[in-house]
Design an enzyme around this catalytic site. Structure first.
Site, PDB file in Angstrom:
ATOM      1  N   THR A   1      -5.580  -7.500  10.374  1.00 42.43           N
ATOM      2  CA  THR A   1      -5.853  -6.185   9.870  1.00 42.43           C
ATOM      3  C   THR A   1      -5.370  -5.168  10.731  1.00 42.43           C
ATOM      4  O   THR A   1      -4.978  -4.156  10.465  1.00 42.43           O
ATOM      5  CB  THR A   1      -7.455  -5.908   9.574  1.00 42.43           C
ATOM      6  N   PHE A   5     -15.336   3.311   7.244  1.00 48.79           N
ATOM      7  CA  PHE A   5     -13.816   3.743   6.605  1.00 48.79           C
ATOM      8  C   PHE A   5     -13.742   3.638   5.230  1.00 48.79           C
ATOM      9  O   PHE A   5     -12.721   4.005   4.639  1.00 48.79           O
ATOM     10  CB  PHE A   5     -12.987   2.663   7.394  1.00 48.79           C
ATOM     11  N   ASN A  23      -1.898   0.009   7.089  1.00 42.16           N
ATOM     12  CA  ASN A  23      -1.315  -1.342   7.516  1.00 42.16           C
ATOM     13  C   ASN A  23      -0.558  -1.929   6.522  1.00 42.16           C
ATOM     14  O   ASN A  23      -0.280  -3.057   6.453  1.00 42.16           O
ATOM     15  CB  ASN A  23      -2.498  -2.273   7.867  1.00 42.16           C
ATOM     16  N   LYS A  69       0.653  -1.053  -0.073  1.00 42.47           N
ATOM     17  CA  LYS A  69       0.220  -0.166  -0.042  1.00 42.47           C
ATOM     18  C   LYS A  69       0.866   1.174  -0.176  1.00 42.47           C
ATOM     19  O   LYS A  69       2.215   1.125   0.348  1.00 42.47           O
ATOM     20  CB  LYS A  69      -0.904  -0.106   1.304  1.00 42.47           C
ATOM     21  N   HIS A  83      -1.823  -5.362   1.591  1.00 44.73           N
ATOM     22  CA  HIS A  83      -3.298  -6.170   1.175  1.00 44.73           C
ATOM     23  C   HIS A  83      -3.013  -7.529   0.621  1.00 44.73           C
ATOM     24  O   HIS A  83      -1.976  -7.666   0.002  1.00 44.73           O
ATOM     25  CB  HIS A  83      -4.099  -5.302  -0.045  1.00 44.73           C
ATOM     26  N   ARG A 140      -1.549 -14.230   3.955  1.00 49.27           N
ATOM     27  CA  ARG A 140      -2.351 -13.827   4.984  1.00 49.27           C
ATOM     28  C   ARG A 140      -1.768 -14.026   6.494  1.00 49.27           C
ATOM     29  O   ARG A 140      -1.765 -12.863   7.192  1.00 49.27           O
ATOM     30  CB  ARG A 140      -3.564 -14.380   5.255  1.00 49.27           C
ATOM     31  N   GLU A 164      -9.790  -9.818  -7.894  1.00 47.37           N
ATOM     32  CA  GLU A 164      -8.442  -8.770  -7.597  1.00 47.37           C
ATOM     33  C   GLU A 164      -7.608  -8.998  -8.302  1.00 47.37           C
ATOM     34  O   GLU A 164      -6.896  -8.006  -8.750  1.00 47.37           O
ATOM     35  CB  GLU A 164      -8.067  -8.975  -6.128  1.00 47.37           C
ATOM     36  N   TYR A 207     -12.243  -1.633  -3.546  1.00 52.16           N
ATOM     37  CA  TYR A 207     -12.794  -2.083  -2.350  1.00 52.16           C
ATOM     38  C   TYR A 207     -14.308  -1.987  -2.572  1.00 52.16           C
ATOM     39  O   TYR A 207     -14.854  -1.457  -1.277  1.00 52.16           O
ATOM     40  CB  TYR A 207     -12.270  -0.911  -1.426  1.00 52.16           C
ATOM     41  N   ARG A 261       2.462  -6.575   9.292  1.00 53.76           N
ATOM     42  CA  ARG A 261       1.744  -5.489  10.004  1.00 53.76           C
ATOM     43  C   ARG A 261       2.078  -5.303  11.401  1.00 53.76           C
ATOM     44  O   ARG A 261       2.196  -4.056  11.748  1.00 53.76           O
ATOM     45  CB  ARG A 261       0.123  -5.859   9.909  1.00 53.76           C
TER      46      ARG A 261
HETATM   47  O1  CDP Z   1      -7.025  -6.316   4.642  1.00 52.70           O
HETATM   48  P1  CDP Z   1      -7.654  -7.064   5.394  1.00 52.70           P
HETATM   49  O2  CDP Z   1      -8.487  -8.026   4.473  1.00 52.70           O
HETATM   50  O3  CDP Z   1      -6.967  -7.524   6.600  1.00 52.70           O
HETATM   51  O4  CDP Z   1      -8.992  -5.965   6.046  1.00 52.70           O
HETATM   52  P2  CDP Z   1     -10.537  -5.826   5.433  1.00 52.70           P
HETATM   53  O5  CDP Z   1     -11.260  -5.933   6.871  1.00 52.70           O
HETATM   54  O6  CDP Z   1     -10.647  -6.342   4.321  1.00 52.70           O
HETATM   55  O7  CDP Z   1     -10.327  -3.938   5.278  1.00 52.70           O
HETATM   56  C1  CDP Z   1      -9.631  -3.606   4.285  1.00 52.70           C
HETATM   57  C2  CDP Z   1      -8.829  -2.525   4.684  1.00 52.70           C
HETATM   58  O8  CDP Z   1      -9.498  -1.333   5.105  1.00 52.70           O
HETATM   59  C3  CDP Z   1      -7.754  -2.855   5.890  1.00 52.70           C
HETATM   60  O9  CDP Z   1      -6.757  -3.487   5.361  1.00 52.70           O
HETATM   61  C4  CDP Z   1      -7.447  -1.305   6.400  1.00 52.70           C
HETATM   62  O10 CDP Z   1      -6.618  -0.646   5.690  1.00 52.70           O
HETATM   63  C5  CDP Z   1      -9.042  -0.734   6.120  1.00 52.70           C
HETATM   64  N1  CDP Z   1      -9.930  -0.819   7.527  1.00 52.70           N
HETATM   65  C6  CDP Z   1      -9.809   0.580   8.239  1.00 52.70           C
HETATM   66  O11 CDP Z   1      -9.298   1.530   7.934  1.00 52.70           O
HETATM   67  N2  CDP Z   1     -10.497   0.418   9.175  1.00 52.70           N
HETATM   68  C7  CDP Z   1     -11.155  -0.813   9.914  1.00 52.70           C
HETATM   69  N3  CDP Z   1     -12.016  -0.822  10.861  1.00 52.70           N
HETATM   70  C8  CDP Z   1     -11.033  -1.916   9.071  1.00 52.70           C
HETATM   71  C9  CDP Z   1     -10.444  -2.003   7.993  1.00 52.70           C
HETATM   72 MG    MG Z   2      -9.969  -7.840   2.881  1.00 52.31          MG
END
Ligand code: CDP
Ligand code: MG
Length: 137
Positions: free
Chosen positions: A91, A57, A112, A9, A115, A85, A126, A49, A102
């Site tokens: 996350t 968010f 973070n 990112k 992705h 992962r 994706e 997204y 992370r």
């Molecule tokens: O990236 P990951 O699959 O671990 O998490 P996600 O739940 O799919 O969320 C996508 C991205 O949204 C995260 O990697 C964060 O950058 C952001 N996010 C956030 O800003 N605040 C949250 N509460 C959850 C996710």
């Molecule tokens: Mg995700």
């Protein structure tokens, strides 16, 4: 062999972590099947997204993802979706295991560093969002 999409990112690129992240993939037996440096528009980030479009968010996340260059990669290997992962960590970096990307480098739940696709169907969508078959080695 399974494939998945990885993104370093904009925060990861700004912090100079491209080499560090790729090194972790390579030392864990993950191969890079395609890679490029891109900068997403806000619209491109929103499309990527789209599953999160109703989340609080979403606006901030898509602003962040279009705030600078990022590296998009197709990773290849046995069980690579889960393996990636695991290397990424949770996350929320505060909940990430020690030694994960992370845990080591994230500064914020949003910023973070990486992705990774979370399942075969999301990986297929994706990878196709950034790469054509011709880009794949
Ligand atoms: O990236 P990951 O699959 O671990 O998490 P996600 O739940 O799919 O969320 C996508 C991205 O949204 C995260 O990697 C964060 O950058 C952001 N996010 C956030 O800003 N605040 C949250 N509460 C959850 C996710
Ligand atoms: Mg995700």
């Amino acid at each position: 062999m399974e494939k998945t999409l990885s993104i370093i990112k904009p925060d990861g690129v700004k912090k100079g972590l491209i080499g560090e992240v790729i090194k972790r993939f390579e030392t864990n037996g993950i191969k890079i099947a395609a890679m490029k440096l891109i900068e997403m528009t806000k619209e491109k980030a929103k499309g990527f997204y789209t599953v999160h479009s109703k989340r609080p968010f979403f606006e901030s996340l898509t602003d962040f993802m279009s705030s600078g260059p990022c590296v998009v990669m197709i990773l290849e290997g046995e069980n690579v979706i889960e393996k990636n992962r695991k290397l990424m960590g949770a996350t929320n970096y505060k909940e990430a295991e020690q030694g994960t990307i992370r845990y080591d480098f994230a500064t914020d739940i949003e910023k973070n560093v990486v992705h990774g696709s979370d399942a075969p169907d999301t990986a297929a969508f994706e990878m196709g969002y950034f790469f054509a078959d011709i880009d794949l080695l």
